[in-house]
Design a protein around this motif. Structure first.
Motif, PDB file in Angstrom:
ATOM      1  N   ARG A 161       0.837  -1.211   0.000  1.00  0.00           N
ATOM      2  CA  ARG A 161       0.000   0.000   0.000  1.00  0.00           C
ATOM      3  C   ARG A 161       0.871   1.259   0.000  1.00  0.00           C
ATOM      4  O   ARG A 161       0.811   2.073   0.914  1.00  0.00           O
ATOM      5  CB  ARG A 161      -0.939  -0.027   1.207  1.00  0.00           C
ATOM      6  CG  ARG A 161      -1.939  -1.173   1.174  1.00  0.00           C
ATOM      7  CD  ARG A 161      -2.675  -1.309   2.479  1.00  0.00           C
ATOM      8  NE  ARG A 161      -1.768  -1.671   3.564  1.00  0.00           N
ATOM      9  CZ  ARG A 161      -2.083  -1.603   4.864  1.00  0.00           C
ATOM     10  NH1 ARG A 161      -3.267  -1.156   5.245  1.00  0.00           N
ATOM     11  NH2 ARG A 161      -1.207  -1.961   5.779  1.00  0.00           N
ATOM     12  N   TYR A 162       1.653   1.420  -1.056  1.00  0.00           N
ATOM     13  CA  TYR A 162       2.529   2.586  -1.146  1.00  0.00           C
ATOM     14  C   TYR A 162       1.942   3.687  -2.021  1.00  0.00           C
ATOM     15  O   TYR A 162       2.544   4.762  -2.136  1.00  0.00           O
ATOM     16  CB  TYR A 162       3.901   2.176  -1.692  1.00  0.00           C
ATOM     17  CG  TYR A 162       3.889   1.553  -3.066  1.00  0.00           C
ATOM     18  CD1 TYR A 162       4.106   2.325  -4.199  1.00  0.00           C
ATOM     19  CD2 TYR A 162       3.670   0.197  -3.240  1.00  0.00           C
ATOM     20  CE1 TYR A 162       4.097   1.767  -5.465  1.00  0.00           C
ATOM     21  CE2 TYR A 162       3.661  -0.379  -4.500  1.00  0.00           C
ATOM     22  CZ  TYR A 162       3.870   0.408  -5.603  1.00  0.00           C
ATOM     23  OH  TYR A 162       3.852  -0.162  -6.844  1.00  0.00           O
ATOM     24  N   LYS A 163       0.796   3.442  -2.626  1.00  0.00           N
ATOM     25  CA  LYS A 163       0.128   4.467  -3.437  1.00  0.00           C
ATOM     26  C   LYS A 163      -0.724   5.359  -2.531  1.00  0.00           C
ATOM     27  O   LYS A 163      -1.407   4.883  -1.622  1.00  0.00           O
ATOM     28  CB  LYS A 163      -0.772   3.807  -4.480  1.00  0.00           C
ATOM     29  CG  LYS A 163      -0.037   2.909  -5.471  1.00  0.00           C
ATOM     30  CD  LYS A 163       0.694   3.710  -6.508  1.00  0.00           C
ATOM     31  CE  LYS A 163       1.256   2.822  -7.600  1.00  0.00           C
ATOM     32  NZ  LYS A 163       1.954   3.578  -8.632  1.00  0.00           N
ATOM     33  N   HIS A 164      -0.694   6.658  -2.804  1.00  0.00           N
ATOM     34  CA  HIS A 164      -1.459   7.602  -1.985  1.00  0.00           C
ATOM     35  C   HIS A 164      -2.955   7.378  -2.162  1.00  0.00           C
ATOM     36  O   HIS A 164      -3.479   7.435  -3.275  1.00  0.00           O
ATOM     37  CB  HIS A 164      -1.113   9.043  -2.362  1.00  0.00           C
ATOM     38  CG  HIS A 164      -1.984  10.051  -1.676  1.00  0.00           C
ATOM     39  ND1 HIS A 164      -1.943  10.254  -0.314  1.00  0.00           N
ATOM     40  CD2 HIS A 164      -2.931  10.895  -2.160  1.00  0.00           C
ATOM     41  CE1 HIS A 164      -2.822  11.181   0.019  1.00  0.00           C
ATOM     42  NE2 HIS A 164      -3.430  11.582  -1.084  1.00  0.00           N
ATOM     43  N   ARG A 218      -4.371   6.561   4.181  1.00  0.00           N
ATOM     44  CA  ARG A 218      -3.003   6.060   4.269  1.00  0.00           C
ATOM     45  C   ARG A 218      -2.087   7.216   4.663  1.00  0.00           C
ATOM     46  O   ARG A 218      -1.948   8.179   3.909  1.00  0.00           O
ATOM     47  CB  ARG A 218      -2.553   5.459   2.933  1.00  0.00           C
ATOM     48  CG  ARG A 218      -3.351   4.230   2.527  1.00  0.00           C
ATOM     49  CD  ARG A 218      -2.898   3.683   1.184  1.00  0.00           C
ATOM     50  NE  ARG A 218      -3.699   2.523   0.771  1.00  0.00           N
ATOM     51  CZ  ARG A 218      -3.566   1.881  -0.376  1.00  0.00           C
ATOM     52  NH1 ARG A 218      -2.643   2.297  -1.249  1.00  0.00           N
ATOM     53  NH2 ARG A 218      -4.330   0.847  -0.665  1.00  0.00           N
ATOM     54  N   LEU A 248       2.835   4.765   4.061  1.00  0.00           N
ATOM     55  CA  LEU A 248       3.290   4.841   2.674  1.00  0.00           C
ATOM     56  C   LEU A 248       4.801   4.633   2.589  1.00  0.00           C
ATOM     57  O   LEU A 248       5.291   3.896   1.720  1.00  0.00           O
ATOM     58  CB  LEU A 248       2.912   6.190   2.070  1.00  0.00           C
ATOM     59  CG  LEU A 248       1.406   6.471   1.923  1.00  0.00           C
ATOM     60  CD1 LEU A 248       1.189   7.917   1.488  1.00  0.00           C
ATOM     61  CD2 LEU A 248       0.756   5.516   0.949  1.00  0.00           C
ATOM     62  N   LYS A 303       3.918  13.278   1.799  1.00  0.00           N
ATOM     63  CA  LYS A 303       3.445  12.287   0.845  1.00  0.00           C
ATOM     64  C   LYS A 303       3.855  12.671  -0.582  1.00  0.00           C
ATOM     65  O   LYS A 303       4.131  11.805  -1.407  1.00  0.00           O
ATOM     66  CB  LYS A 303       1.928  12.155   0.929  1.00  0.00           C
ATOM     67  CG  LYS A 303       1.413  11.608   2.245  1.00  0.00           C
ATOM     68  CD  LYS A 303      -0.104  11.528   2.222  1.00  0.00           C
ATOM     69  CE  LYS A 303      -0.651  11.040   3.545  1.00  0.00           C
ATOM     70  NZ  LYS A 303      -2.142  10.956   3.533  1.00  0.00           N
ATOM     71  N   GLU A 355       7.537   7.231  -6.810  1.00  0.00           N
ATOM     72  CA  GLU A 355       6.851   5.947  -6.948  1.00  0.00           C
ATOM     73  C   GLU A 355       6.716   5.530  -8.407  1.00  0.00           C
ATOM     74  O   GLU A 355       6.722   4.329  -8.712  1.00  0.00           O
ATOM     75  CB  GLU A 355       5.486   5.971  -6.266  1.00  0.00           C
ATOM     76  CG  GLU A 355       4.437   6.832  -6.942  1.00  0.00           C
ATOM     77  CD  GLU A 355       3.081   6.767  -6.242  1.00  0.00           C
ATOM     78  OE1 GLU A 355       2.066   6.786  -6.953  1.00  0.00           O
ATOM     79  OE2 GLU A 355       3.049   6.705  -4.997  1.00  0.00           O
TER      80      GLU A 355
END
Length: 257
Positions: A150-153, A157, A162, A203, A210
């Motif tokens: 779950r590294y996508k904004h 989150r 992130l 973020k 990313e």
């Protein structure tokens, strides 16, 4: 554009934005799995400039974006087939169809690939080809994950989550140096990405890199297509679209929510 210096086919990864104003990540992997180039670009001209020198010889360009869209509504057959395997890991693709203006008259990825003279049929015996890939599914299969990282904004989150998830992905990718088909991330661009993730206080800072990380995932799938195609599964057909991804490990089950 970096000067191409490699022997044998190159694997190019593009985390291609659907619009030509957003960031597109570009990664190039050469002989021995060494990362040769990493960066971001925007419009069609800058994407072409970034890859032009690498396209002159044998190459596979793996693009995280639809290349062929012919359906008026709903999902493409390749998306439905991939979702049947990967949706339970939260890695089902978004539907692509001609009701979306950015796929008419042709998706950006397909238009660029054709302009570069690449074959869009993954089953063809061509030395210069383009394939459609999907990083979320690729990482599930490559690393045996129970759910996507779950590294996508997204709403809910926070920055620590992130950064932790993106750091885990960086670690997993670096671990591919020991794979039978290695990925060797000994490149200044990768070290820059690492430092950006480590020191990020917003973020937005993570979002700036990313796309490059996704491009590295794409490039590695292209590298596998060249050196270990038996480790890949193709969903769909050339007429309606094909997504190529590492094969889901037998018996892998989703993590509890």
């Amino acid at each position: 554009m970096s000067d191409p210096v490699t022997v044998g086919p190159v694997a190019i990864g593009l985390d291609l934005a659907w619009g030509d104003r957003a960031r597109t990540g570009v990664a190039v992997v050469g002989a021995g799995g060494h990362l040769l180039h990493l960066g971001t670009v925007s419009d069609d001209s800058s994407v072409t400039d970034a890859v032009a020198g690498w396209l002159e010889g044998p190459c596979t360009v793996a693009i995280d974006a639809p290349l062929v869209v012919t359906n008026a509504t709903g999902r493409r057959p390749c998306e439905a087939a991939l979702a049947a395997d990967f949706a339970r890991f939260d890695a089902g693709p978004h539907p692509s169809n001609l009701s979306r203006p950015y796929f008419v008259p042709e998706p950006r990825g397909g238009r660029l690939a054709r302009a570069w003279g690449l074959d869009l049929d993954p089953g063809a015996d061509a030395s210069r080809r383009a394939i459609e890939v999907y990083p979320h599914a690729a990482t599930i299969a490559l690393f045996g994950l129970g759910r996507i990282l779950r590294y996508k904004h997204k709403q809910g989150r926070d920055l620590p989550l992130l950064r932790s998830e993106l750091t885990r992905l960086l670690d997993l990718l670096e671990g591919l140096a020991d794979d039978d088909v290695p990925l060797v991330l000994d490149h200044p661009g990768w070290r820059r990405v690492r430092e950006t993730v480590r020191t990020a206080t917003t973020k937005a800072a993570l979002r700036r890199v990313e796309d490059e990380v996704d491009a590295v995932v794409c490039a590695y799938v292209a590298h596998l297509e060249q050196h270990a195609p038996d480790r890949l599964t193709r969903y769909g057909d050339a007429a309606t679209g094909v997504i190529v991804t590492p094969t889901l490990p037998e018996g892998l089950v989703p993590s509890p929510r």
